[in-house]
Each structure stands twice: as structure tokens, then as C-alpha cells.
Design a protein around this motif. Structure first.
Motif, PDB file in Angstrom:
ATOM      1  N   SER A 171     -13.199  44.763  45.965  1.00 60.46           N
ATOM      2  CA  SER A 171     -13.695  44.819  47.425  1.00 60.46           C
ATOM      3  C   SER A 171     -13.402  43.593  48.236  1.00 60.46           C
ATOM      4  O   SER A 171     -12.769  43.697  49.378  1.00 60.46           O
ATOM      5  CB  SER A 171     -15.227  45.404  47.527  1.00 60.46           C
ATOM      6  OG  SER A 171     -15.415  46.639  47.022  1.00 60.46           O
ATOM      7  N   GLU A 172     -14.033  42.547  47.769  1.00 56.97           N
ATOM      8  CA  GLU A 172     -13.500  41.462  48.478  1.00 56.97           C
ATOM      9  C   GLU A 172     -12.076  41.176  48.847  1.00 56.97           C
ATOM     10  O   GLU A 172     -11.881  40.975  50.221  1.00 56.97           O
ATOM     11  CB  GLU A 172     -14.242  40.148  47.694  1.00 56.97           C
ATOM     12  CG  GLU A 172     -15.460  40.265  47.585  1.00 56.97           C
ATOM     13  CD  GLU A 172     -16.093  41.015  46.356  1.00 56.97           C
ATOM     14  OE1 GLU A 172     -15.118  41.363  45.328  1.00 56.97           O
ATOM     15  OE2 GLU A 172     -17.201  41.394  46.201  1.00 56.97           O
ATOM     16  N   ILE A 173     -11.190  41.519  48.112  1.00 55.50           N
ATOM     17  CA  ILE A 173      -9.883  41.203  48.373  1.00 55.50           C
ATOM     18  C   ILE A 173      -9.268  42.161  49.312  1.00 55.50           C
ATOM     19  O   ILE A 173      -8.539  41.753  50.208  1.00 55.50           O
ATOM     20  CB  ILE A 173      -8.922  41.504  46.960  1.00 55.50           C
ATOM     21  CG1 ILE A 173      -9.429  40.021  46.184  1.00 55.50           C
ATOM     22  CG2 ILE A 173      -7.542  41.359  47.347  1.00 55.50           C
ATOM     23  CD1 ILE A 173      -8.588  40.284  44.601  1.00 55.50           C
ATOM     24  N   ILE A 174      -9.641  43.501  49.078  1.00 54.42           N
ATOM     25  CA  ILE A 174      -9.048  44.544  50.109  1.00 54.42           C
ATOM     26  C   ILE A 174      -9.682  44.334  51.398  1.00 54.42           C
ATOM     27  O   ILE A 174      -9.294  44.578  52.631  1.00 54.42           O
ATOM     28  CB  ILE A 174      -9.254  46.067  49.448  1.00 54.42           C
ATOM     29  CG1 ILE A 174      -8.339  46.727  50.514  1.00 54.42           C
ATOM     30  CG2 ILE A 174     -10.542  46.336  49.424  1.00 54.42           C
ATOM     31  CD1 ILE A 174      -8.251  48.272  49.908  1.00 54.42           C
ATOM     32  N   ASP A 175     -11.026  44.051  51.466  1.00 54.69           N
ATOM     33  CA  ASP A 175     -11.690  43.851  52.751  1.00 54.69           C
ATOM     34  C   ASP A 175     -10.955  42.744  53.471  1.00 54.69           C
ATOM     35  O   ASP A 175     -11.058  42.886  54.857  1.00 54.69           O
ATOM     36  CB  ASP A 175     -13.045  43.714  52.610  1.00 54.69           C
ATOM     37  CG  ASP A 175     -13.778  45.051  52.084  1.00 54.69           C
ATOM     38  OD1 ASP A 175     -13.091  46.042  51.874  1.00 54.69           O
ATOM     39  OD2 ASP A 175     -15.137  45.027  51.790  1.00 54.69           O
ATOM     40  N   LYS A 176     -10.648  41.597  52.905  1.00 56.36           N
ATOM     41  CA  LYS A 176     -10.114  40.591  53.549  1.00 56.36           C
ATOM     42  C   LYS A 176      -8.816  40.933  54.119  1.00 56.36           C
ATOM     43  O   LYS A 176      -8.465  40.391  55.305  1.00 56.36           O
ATOM     44  CB  LYS A 176      -9.964  39.452  52.473  1.00 56.36           C
ATOM     45  CG  LYS A 176      -9.395  37.974  53.207  1.00 56.36           C
ATOM     46  CD  LYS A 176      -9.193  37.067  52.174  1.00 56.36           C
ATOM     47  CE  LYS A 176      -8.323  35.889  52.573  1.00 56.36           C
ATOM     48  NZ  LYS A 176      -7.868  35.049  51.635  1.00 56.36           N
ATOM     49  N   ASP A 177      -8.160  41.573  53.439  1.00 57.04           N
ATOM     50  CA  ASP A 177      -6.625  41.813  53.800  1.00 57.04           C
ATOM     51  C   ASP A 177      -6.771  42.940  54.968  1.00 57.04           C
ATOM     52  O   ASP A 177      -6.063  42.541  56.215  1.00 57.04           O
ATOM     53  CB  ASP A 177      -5.823  42.489  52.793  1.00 57.04           C
ATOM     54  CG  ASP A 177      -5.259  41.657  51.857  1.00 57.04           C
ATOM     55  OD1 ASP A 177      -5.439  40.403  51.836  1.00 57.04           O
ATOM     56  OD2 ASP A 177      -4.799  42.091  50.857  1.00 57.04           O
ATOM     57  N   LEU A 178      -7.737  43.863  55.042  1.00 59.34           N
ATOM     58  CA  LEU A 178      -8.044  44.950  56.148  1.00 59.34           C
ATOM     59  C   LEU A 178      -8.259  44.221  57.349  1.00 59.34           C
ATOM     60  O   LEU A 178      -8.053  44.629  58.478  1.00 59.34           O
ATOM     61  CB  LEU A 178      -8.835  45.930  55.697  1.00 59.34           C
ATOM     62  CG  LEU A 178      -8.492  46.946  54.453  1.00 59.34           C
ATOM     63  CD1 LEU A 178      -9.674  48.026  54.065  1.00 59.34           C
ATOM     64  CD2 LEU A 178      -7.285  47.537  54.916  1.00 59.34           C
ATOM     65  N   SER A 179      -9.390  43.182  57.232  1.00 62.65           N
ATOM     66  CA  SER A 179      -9.810  42.556  58.320  1.00 62.65           C
ATOM     67  C   SER A 179      -8.696  41.901  59.075  1.00 62.65           C
ATOM     68  O   SER A 179      -8.606  42.097  59.894  1.00 62.65           O
ATOM     69  CB  SER A 179     -11.078  41.655  57.794  1.00 62.65           C
ATOM     70  OG  SER A 179     -11.387  40.808  58.919  1.00 62.65           O
ATOM     71  N   MET A 180      -7.948  41.267  58.068  1.00 66.12           N
ATOM     72  CA  MET A 180      -6.835  40.345  58.681  1.00 66.12           C
ATOM     73  C   MET A 180      -5.823  41.377  59.287  1.00 66.12           C
ATOM     74  O   MET A 180      -5.368  40.955  60.476  1.00 66.12           O
ATOM     75  CB  MET A 180      -6.073  39.674  57.545  1.00 66.12           C
ATOM     76  CG  MET A 180      -4.827  38.718  58.094  1.00 66.12           C
ATOM     77  SD  MET A 180      -3.708  38.215  56.536  1.00 66.12           S
ATOM     78  CE  MET A 180      -3.372  39.691  55.885  1.00 66.12           C
ATOM     79  N   TYR A 181      -5.597  42.527  58.972  1.00 65.90           N
ATOM     80  CA  TYR A 181      -4.706  43.305  59.702  1.00 65.90           C
ATOM     81  C   TYR A 181      -5.167  43.708  61.072  1.00 65.90           C
ATOM     82  O   TYR A 181      -4.366  43.902  61.946  1.00 65.90           O
ATOM     83  CB  TYR A 181      -4.489  44.646  58.737  1.00 65.90           C
ATOM     84  CG  TYR A 181      -3.889  44.495  57.552  1.00 65.90           C
ATOM     85  CD1 TYR A 181      -2.851  43.467  57.005  1.00 65.90           C
ATOM     86  CD2 TYR A 181      -4.107  45.331  56.563  1.00 65.90           C
ATOM     87  CE1 TYR A 181      -2.575  43.311  56.008  1.00 65.90           C
ATOM     88  CE2 TYR A 181      -3.671  45.201  55.185  1.00 65.90           C
ATOM     89  CZ  TYR A 181      -2.772  44.005  54.783  1.00 65.90           C
ATOM     90  OH  TYR A 181      -2.368  44.104  53.756  1.00 65.90           O
ATOM     91  N   LEU A 182      -6.276  44.114  61.058  1.00 66.43           N
ATOM     92  CA  LEU A 182      -6.901  44.453  62.478  1.00 66.43           C
ATOM     93  C   LEU A 182      -6.943  43.141  63.413  1.00 66.43           C
ATOM     94  O   LEU A 182      -6.677  43.292  64.554  1.00 66.43           O
ATOM     95  CB  LEU A 182      -8.338  44.711  62.382  1.00 66.43           C
ATOM     96  CG  LEU A 182      -9.142  45.254  63.543  1.00 66.43           C
ATOM     97  CD1 LEU A 182      -8.445  46.491  64.178  1.00 66.43           C
ATOM     98  CD2 LEU A 182     -10.567  45.522  63.225  1.00 66.43           C
ATOM     99  N   THR A 183      -7.352  42.047  62.931  1.00 66.53           N
ATOM    100  CA  THR A 183      -7.326  40.724  63.792  1.00 66.53           C
ATOM    101  C   THR A 183      -6.050  40.602  64.111  1.00 66.53           C
ATOM    102  O   THR A 183      -5.698  40.096  65.423  1.00 66.53           O
ATOM    103  CB  THR A 183      -7.929  39.798  62.769  1.00 66.53           C
ATOM    104  OG1 THR A 183      -9.205  39.837  62.371  1.00 66.53           O
ATOM    105  CG2 THR A 183      -7.769  38.298  63.880  1.00 66.53           C
ATOM    106  N   THR A 184      -4.805  40.800  63.476  1.00 65.77           N
ATOM    107  CA  THR A 184      -3.453  40.424  63.799  1.00 65.77           C
ATOM    108  C   THR A 184      -3.134  41.529  64.903  1.00 65.77           C
ATOM    109  O   THR A 184      -2.619  40.991  65.906  1.00 65.77           O
ATOM    110  CB  THR A 184      -2.592  41.015  62.620  1.00 65.77           C
ATOM    111  OG1 THR A 184      -2.879  39.967  61.474  1.00 65.77           O
ATOM    112  CG2 THR A 184      -1.106  40.702  62.956  1.00 65.77           C
ATOM    113  N   LEU A 185      -3.564  42.818  64.769  1.00 64.83           N
ATOM    114  CA  LEU A 185      -3.365  43.704  65.832  1.00 64.83           C
ATOM    115  C   LEU A 185      -3.946  43.329  67.106  1.00 64.83           C
ATOM    116  O   LEU A 185      -3.332  43.520  68.321  1.00 64.83           O
ATOM    117  CB  LEU A 185      -3.964  44.930  65.395  1.00 64.83           C
ATOM    118  CG  LEU A 185      -3.100  46.087  64.764  1.00 64.83           C
ATOM    119  CD1 LEU A 185      -3.924  47.245  64.432  1.00 64.83           C
ATOM    120  CD2 LEU A 185      -2.052  46.452  65.494  1.00 64.83           C
TER     121      LEU A 185
END
Length: 190
Positions: free
Chosen positions: A169-183
Motif C-alpha cells: 500500500s505504501e508504494i502504490i499510495d505514494k505513486d497515486l498521490s504523486m499522479y494527482l499532485t502532478t495533475l
């Protein structure tokens, strides 16, 4: 009196080489992360429409059964035939709806701040049968400015799972958060 803490069970797949299992696990985690962790209110319109069509199919089948039960097979043959035709029409409508409107959409939701909708997020994705590269399309629309931005990412979902098939969860959550921040950063740069 003892206190209990709510812990979520780890998401596991039985075969890390099965793209369908990986996709389903990642799709569920996407919905969980954006709705629970980032407080997006998930839209269930596609599920509701398909459920409605399924219930209508069940009522038609139940009605045909009840009519045949009250009469005889020969008397109900024409009605049963019409119900079978209606069933296949409803199934065709459900298929068309999924293909034309739902497409590859995984998540759709709105973000609220102080009770006001501030933005909406749509995520669609495609994972080929023999690949671990998940093509994700994120679309974020800011309600105040009306601007919309899209970002395409192609993460390797295998890095989100252990060799035993447990989703980290920590790895996927970090990536998903980064995708939204990038947007959101792209939105503010426009």
C-alpha cells in the motif's frame, strides 16, 4: 473496555503473473485511495445503471416463471419467448452502455472542500493480458476555473506487489498521490 483499531487487511493476489488479478486489485486500491485517503466522493452511476438493468432482467425472468407456473408451459410459451427476447435486448443495452459510456473508466469522483465541489477526477485504464504495464489516464477538472488537465502514466504494476502477491500500500499510495499532485500542478501552470 478495550479499544480496537481498524486495520485493513492486505490485498493479495494468488498469481502475480495474472494480469486480470493485478488489474482488479489495483483498481480496487485506486478507488480506496482516492475515496478514503484523499476524500473524493466516488460516483457510482455506471454501477447503478448496470444494476438497474440486471434487476429488470431478473424481474422479467421472475415474471415469466410465475406466469408459466400459474398456467402451463404451452400457454406460456409465447410469453416466455418474448421474455427471452427482452432479456437479450437488455443485455445488449448493458453491453453497449459499458462499451460506449463506461469504457475503461476505473474511478470517477468529486472533491469537496467545506461542502463545495472543488474538482473532479476521472481515471481510466487499460492493462493488456500479457503485460504488467498499466496505461492510466488521469483527468482532473477544476470547478472554479473550469480548466481540465489530463496526464497519461504507464506504471509497472508488478512493482506494487511483493513476490508472494501482496499489494504494498505504501508504494502504490505514494505513486497515486504523486499522479494527482502532478495533475494539480499542471492545472496551476496553465
Amino acid at each position: 473496555m478495550s479499544q480496537t483499531t481498524a486495520t485493513t487487511e492486505p490485498v493479495e493476489v494468488t498469481n502475480v503473473y495474472d494480469a486480470t488479478q493485478l488489474k482488479n486489485a489495483v483498481d480496487d486500491e485506486l478507488a480506496r485511495f482516492y475515496s478514503k485517503d484523499l476524500n473524493f466522493v466516488q460516483s457510482h452511476i455506471h454501477t447503478d445503471i448496470k444494476l438497474l438493468l440486471g434487476y429488470v432482467s431478473c424481474f422479467i425472468a421472475g415474471g415469466a416463471f410465475l406466469y408459466e407456473y400459474k398456467t402451463s408451459f404451452n400457454e406460456a410459451l409465447q410469453t416466455t419467448t418474448m421474455c427471452v427476447i427482452a432479456y437479450w435486448i437488455i443485455q445488449m443495452v448493458a453491453f453497449t452502455y459499458s462499451y460506449v459510456y463506461e469504457k475503461d473508466e476505473i474511478f470517477a469522483g468529486t472533491q469537496k472542500v467545506d461542502g463545495k465541489v472543488t474538482g473532479s477526477l476521472k481515471i481510466s485504464g487499460k492493462l493488456d493480458k500479457f503485460s504488467s504495464v498499466y496505461e492510466l489516464k488521469f483527468t482532473y477538472k477544476d470547478k472554479s476555473s473550469g480548466k481540465s488537465v489530463t496526464n497519461h502514466v504507464q506504471p509497472n504494476v508488478a512493482k506494487w506487489f511483493t513476490t508472494k502477491g501482496t499489494l504494498v500500500s505504501e508504494i502504490i499510495d505514494k505513486d497515486l498521490s504523486m499522479y494527482l499532485t502532478t495533475l494539480q500542478n499542471k492545472l496551476h501552470q496553465q
